[in-house]
Design an enzyme around this catalytic site. Structure first.
Site, PDB file in Angstrom:
ATOM      1  N   LYS A 173       6.310   3.932   0.207  1.00 33.88           N
ATOM      2  CA  LYS A 173       6.744   4.129  -1.187  1.00 33.88           C
ATOM      3  C   LYS A 173       6.263   5.482  -1.694  1.00 33.88           C
ATOM      4  O   LYS A 173       7.014   6.229  -2.323  1.00 33.88           O
ATOM      5  CB  LYS A 173       6.202   3.003  -2.084  1.00 33.88           C
ATOM      6  CG  LYS A 173       6.961   1.689  -1.924  1.00 33.88           C
ATOM      7  CD  LYS A 173       6.282   0.538  -2.640  1.00 33.88           C
ATOM      8  CE  LYS A 173       6.984  -0.775  -2.292  1.00 33.88           C
ATOM      9  NZ  LYS A 173       6.254  -1.959  -2.718  1.00 33.88           N
TER      10      LYS A 173
ATOM     11  N   GLN B  88       1.420  -3.982  -6.056  1.00 34.78           N
ATOM     12  CA  GLN B  88       1.877  -4.510  -4.766  1.00 34.78           C
ATOM     13  C   GLN B  88       1.490  -5.985  -4.629  1.00 34.78           C
ATOM     14  O   GLN B  88       0.341  -6.362  -4.853  1.00 34.78           O
ATOM     15  CB  GLN B  88       1.263  -3.666  -3.635  1.00 34.78           C
ATOM     16  CG  GLN B  88       1.740  -4.030  -2.242  1.00 34.78           C
ATOM     17  CD  GLN B  88       3.211  -3.723  -1.992  1.00 34.78           C
ATOM     18  OE1 GLN B  88       3.799  -2.836  -2.597  1.00 34.78           O
ATOM     19  NE2 GLN B  88       3.813  -4.479  -1.092  1.00 34.78           N
TER      20      GLN B  88
ATOM     21  N   ASP C 226       9.555  -2.965 -10.843  1.00 35.35           N
ATOM     22  CA  ASP C 226       9.904  -4.093  -9.977  1.00 35.35           C
ATOM     23  C   ASP C 226      10.916  -5.016 -10.658  1.00 35.35           C
ATOM     24  O   ASP C 226      11.573  -5.816  -9.989  1.00 35.35           O
ATOM     25  CB  ASP C 226       8.647  -4.928  -9.671  1.00 35.35           C
ATOM     26  CG  ASP C 226       8.003  -4.585  -8.341  1.00 35.35           C
ATOM     27  OD1 ASP C 226       8.737  -4.208  -7.415  1.00 35.35           O
ATOM     28  OD2 ASP C 226       6.771  -4.702  -8.247  1.00 35.35           O
TER      29      ASP C 226
HETATM   30  N1  GUN Z   1       5.563  -6.928  -1.758  1.00 32.60           N
HETATM   31  C1  GUN Z   1       6.628  -7.038  -0.922  1.00 32.60           C
HETATM   32  N2  GUN Z   1       7.745  -6.628  -1.548  1.00 32.60           N
HETATM   33  C2  GUN Z   1       7.391  -6.242  -2.795  1.00 32.60           C
HETATM   34  C3  GUN Z   1       8.101  -5.707  -3.897  1.00 32.60           C
HETATM   35  O1  GUN Z   1       9.319  -5.512  -3.889  1.00 32.60           O
HETATM   36  N3  GUN Z   1       7.355  -5.428  -5.006  1.00 32.60           N
HETATM   37  C4  GUN Z   1       6.024  -5.643  -5.051  1.00 32.60           C
HETATM   38  N4  GUN Z   1       5.385  -5.347  -6.170  1.00 32.60           N
HETATM   39  N5  GUN Z   1       5.329  -6.141  -4.039  1.00 32.60           N
HETATM   40  C5  GUN Z   1       6.015  -6.438  -2.924  1.00 32.60           C
END
Ligand code: GUN
Length: 286
Positions: free
Chosen positions: A51, A95, A118
């Site tokens: 990311k 996360q 998100d």
């Molecule tokens: N963990 C796995 N996929 C995601 C996601 O799309 N967003 C977040 N915040 N954590 C994750």
């Protein structure tokens, strides 16, 4: 046809790079995304690294806040309060999963809705449900729609979409997006009776169950568009680690009209859509 998610994500990032440069020129705003990682989960660390790299590649500012596993819920809430009030931070991503002693729903609720890239905050999911403008929409569902349209074109109206899975992150929001696209939508899940029979009716089949190679060729209508959201780590015959989706790709691919592979399908689109949401957040609140 195999739908190339890697290419679609690269195309989207290219567009975003231009838009980020334009926003900087017009308003002097550089979108900023802060990712918060609690603990040392190795899979999460890989996701977060990806990311951060991709955020910087499109010209945005990326920050990471790494907190130890034993961070208390109150400490994490205090971090979020600071990020909420920092004007240089347009997007906040915590996360998941979080350590067990932290309540995810409390944390998600503490993120300012206009920074919730998100799209998990109830304000954003409520706006999506009501079809109100201004919602930040969850990233993986957005990616699913973009990839389905790669094969089917812009107009999905009247198609029967079957979603397997009812999570807040994928199943529910992707079903709402498909409804917005005028699809007839069925949400199936682990308690669904006659799952095979229901899947056989799908023009668009979205698998988000988290079970390796679950969807069988006999469940798929010939010519259907299959979007595989699964990320499952299994061992192959020789004991080597392997990444597979929720769909039995080798047997389904010859039957369906189009399918997303794993890896290289929905996965790359998720981060690209996260960057898109960050740009939206910065454009709206920069
Ligand atoms: N963990 C796995 N996929 C995601 C996601 O799309 N967003 C977040 N915040 N954590 C994750």
């Amino acid at each position: 046809m195999i739908i190339d998610g890697k290419q679609a994500a690269a195309d989207l990032r290219k567009t975003l790079t231009l838009q980020v440069a334009q926003l900087k020129k017009d308003k002097g705003t550089v979108p900023g995304l802060t990712v918060v990682l609690v603990g040392e989960d190795p899979a999460s660390e890989v996701y977060v690294r990806n990311k951060i790299k991709q955020t910087r590649d499109v010209g945005m500012i990326s920050n990471e806040i790494k907190l130890p596993h034993d961070t208390s819920q109150i400490q994490l809430l205090a971090e979020l309060q600071q990020l909420n009030s920092d004007d240089a931070v347009h997007g906040i991503l915590v996360q998941l999963p979080l350590p067990n002693h932290i309540d995810e729903s409390v944390i998600i609720a503490a993120i300012a809705p206009h920074k919730d890239v998100d799209g998990f905050h109830a304000m954003n999911s409520g706006r999506l449900l009501n079809g109100e403008p201004g919602a930040l929409v969850p990233c993986t569902p957005q990616g699913c729609i973009i990839l389905a349209k790669q094969h089917l074109g812009e107009d999905l109206s009247g198609l029967h979409a079957v979603v397997i899975g009812r999570s807040n992150i994928v199943g529910k929001p992707v079903a709402l997006l498909l409804l917005q696209e005028n699809c007839t939508v069925t949400i199936a899940h682990s308690r669904t009776k006659n799952l095979a029979g229901i899947c056989q009716q799908a023009d668009i089949l979205i698998a988000a169950v988290g079970r390796a190679n679950f969807v069988q060729a006999s469940w798929v209508k010939p010519g259907a568009t299959v979007i595989d959201v699964g990320i499952n780590h299994i061992e192959n015959e020789s004991g080597k680690a392997k990444l597979v989706g929720d769909v039995d790709f080798a047997n389904v691919a010859p039957v369906c009209g189009a399918i997303t592979p794993v890896p290289g399908g929905v996965g790359p689109m998720t981060i690209a859509c996260l960057l898109k949401n960050t740009l939206i957040a910065a454009s709206t609140n920069g």
